[in-house]
Enzyme design. Structure first.
Site, mmCIF file in Angstrom:
data_model
loop_
_atom_site.group_PDB
_atom_site.id
_atom_site.type_symbol
_atom_site.label_atom_id
_atom_site.label_comp_id
_atom_site.label_asym_id
_atom_site.label_seq_id
_atom_site.Cartn_x
_atom_site.Cartn_y
_atom_site.Cartn_z
ATOM 1 C CE1 TYR A 20 1.679 2.227 8.514
ATOM 2 C CE2 TYR A 20 0.514 3.874 9.831
ATOM 3 C CZ TYR A 20 0.613 3.105 8.684
ATOM 4 O OH TYR A 20 -0.344 3.219 7.703
ATOM 5 C CG HIS A 54 -5.857 1.631 6.809
ATOM 6 N ND1 HIS A 54 -6.029 0.383 6.248
ATOM 7 C CD2 HIS A 54 -6.972 1.875 7.553
ATOM 8 C CE1 HIS A 54 -7.191 -0.117 6.643
ATOM 9 N NE2 HIS A 54 -7.783 0.763 7.424
ATOM 10 N NE ARG A 59 -2.233 0.459 3.838
ATOM 11 C CZ ARG A 59 -1.593 1.069 4.842
ATOM 12 N NH1 ARG A 59 -1.258 2.337 4.748
ATOM 13 N NH2 ARG A 59 -1.281 0.403 5.941
#
Length: 365
Positions: free
Chosen positions: A271, A262, A258
């Protein structure tokens, strides 16, 4: 007491046909017409450009949050293109490219993004279910649809989509176990994009692959390069054929990434580092596919410019249509429409409460 070996005989295979340099393995490559190759490329490009526009609309407050598909276009178009029109598409919330392949109106998607269920009404006769927002429930629905198809002898197949995070859900076990025990013609497509929101793949499971989980359920499983549209199609085509001929389910793990957040409510810089993203950008599925099309003389700077212009026109028209429909959807009624055929008492109560809270705005009857 003797110690003997037992367990599954099968191994998990990894399939790659179009490498990162756009070079094709001609022995493994499926055969497509030039028109079909260009349709696949255009669908992938449309999905990416559509997301870019949605992001601008979301940041300016015109629509709500959504889940970008950026980076996962090949995994979706490659697999969904193995279905027939009368097969069932059971998506999660990130299947923009697969939706476009199945003919979903981009204006409908924008209306849904703005908060109106009218955008996910299933057109008469279509076999495309609405996006499933809960993580994993759609896998159970797909197994049930496939079970019904087998009992009714329709010859139809269901294909459902989910991420690596969904394989940690109980729904995953229940759906795969049911599908295998009861011979359901369903294809489970896991898009392993490396993160369940912010949780990395390695923190979800110690399994070497996600595809190997198929062995525990007694079904076929395969891992493919999820940024390789040819590998995704070949695996899906084989799985669909098996489902149609023998009713056996298959788990396909598409290893992809990705490239965006998200959802638009997420900040991936908290992260993961930029170095990791740059590594995956070099494996971009659209760039890889485009390189092959250029080599074959199907794409050049001029034709790409024309394609981009037509895609921009399509997106402009979709937003124009969506904006008009959104403006007409006044009041709270539109929020509750199209959920159930008949409203429950609780829905009626909530709608009345919202209407009263908004001063009895129009639209609530």
């Amino acid at each position: 007491m003797p110690l003997t070996e037992t367990g599954p005989d099968s191994k998990i295979e990894y399939l790659s046909i179009l490498n990162e340099d756009g070079e094709l393995d001609k022995e493994l490559a499926p055969q497509f017409t030039d028109d079909l190759l260009l349709k696949g490329y255009r669908t992938m490009l449309l999905a990416r450009r559509f997301d870019e526009r949605r992001l601008k609309l979301q940041r300016s407050g015109r629509i709500g949050t959504f889940a970008p598909v950026n980076g996962q276009e090949a995994a979706q178009v490659g697999t969904i293109s193995a279905l027939r029109e009368d097969d069932w598409f059971v998506p999660s919330y990130r299947e923009t490219a697969a939706n476009f392949w199945r003919g979903t109106n981009p204006a409908d998607m924008l209306v849904f993004d703005a908060g109106y269920n009218e955008g996910i009404v299933i057109p008469e006769g279509a076999r495309n279910l609405p996006n499933s927002v809960p993580v994993g429930t759609q896998m159970l629905q797909a197994a049930g649809i496939a079970y019904a198809a087998r009992l009714e002898g329709t010859g139809e197949v269901a294909m459902t989509y989910f991420g690596d995070g969904a394989t940690s859900q109980g729904d995953f076990h229940e759906a795969l176990n049911f599908a295998s025990v009861f011979d359901c013609p369903v294809v489970f497509v896991c898009q392993n994009n490396q993160y369940a929101i912010s949780v990395p793949r390695a923190r979800q499971t110690r399994s070497q692959t996600l595809a190997q989980k198929a062995l525990a359920y007694g079904m076929d499983g395969i891992q493919v390069d999820g940024n390789d549209i040819f590998a995704c199609f070949a695996a899906a085509d084989d799985a669909v054929r098996r489902a149609r001929e023998t009713f056996r389910p298959t788990l396909i793990e598409c290893v992809t990434y990705r490239l965006e957040m998200h959802t638009t409510a997420d900040d991936p810089s908290r992260y993961r580092d930029e170095e990791e993203v740059e590594k995956w950008e070099k494996r971009d599925p659209i760039e890889r596919f485009g390189s092959l099309l250029r080599e074959r003389g199907l794409l050049d700077d001029g034709s790409l410019e024309d394609m981009e212009a037509k895609i921009a026109e399509t997106i402009d028209a979709a937003w124009d249509e969506a904006e008009k429909r959104i403006e007409k959807a006044e009041g709270v009624s539109a929020i509750f429409d199209h959920i159930l055929e008949q409203e429950t008492h609780e829905q009626v109560r909530q709608k009345q409460q919202m209407s009263d809270g908004l001063g009895g705005v129009s639209g609530y009857g």
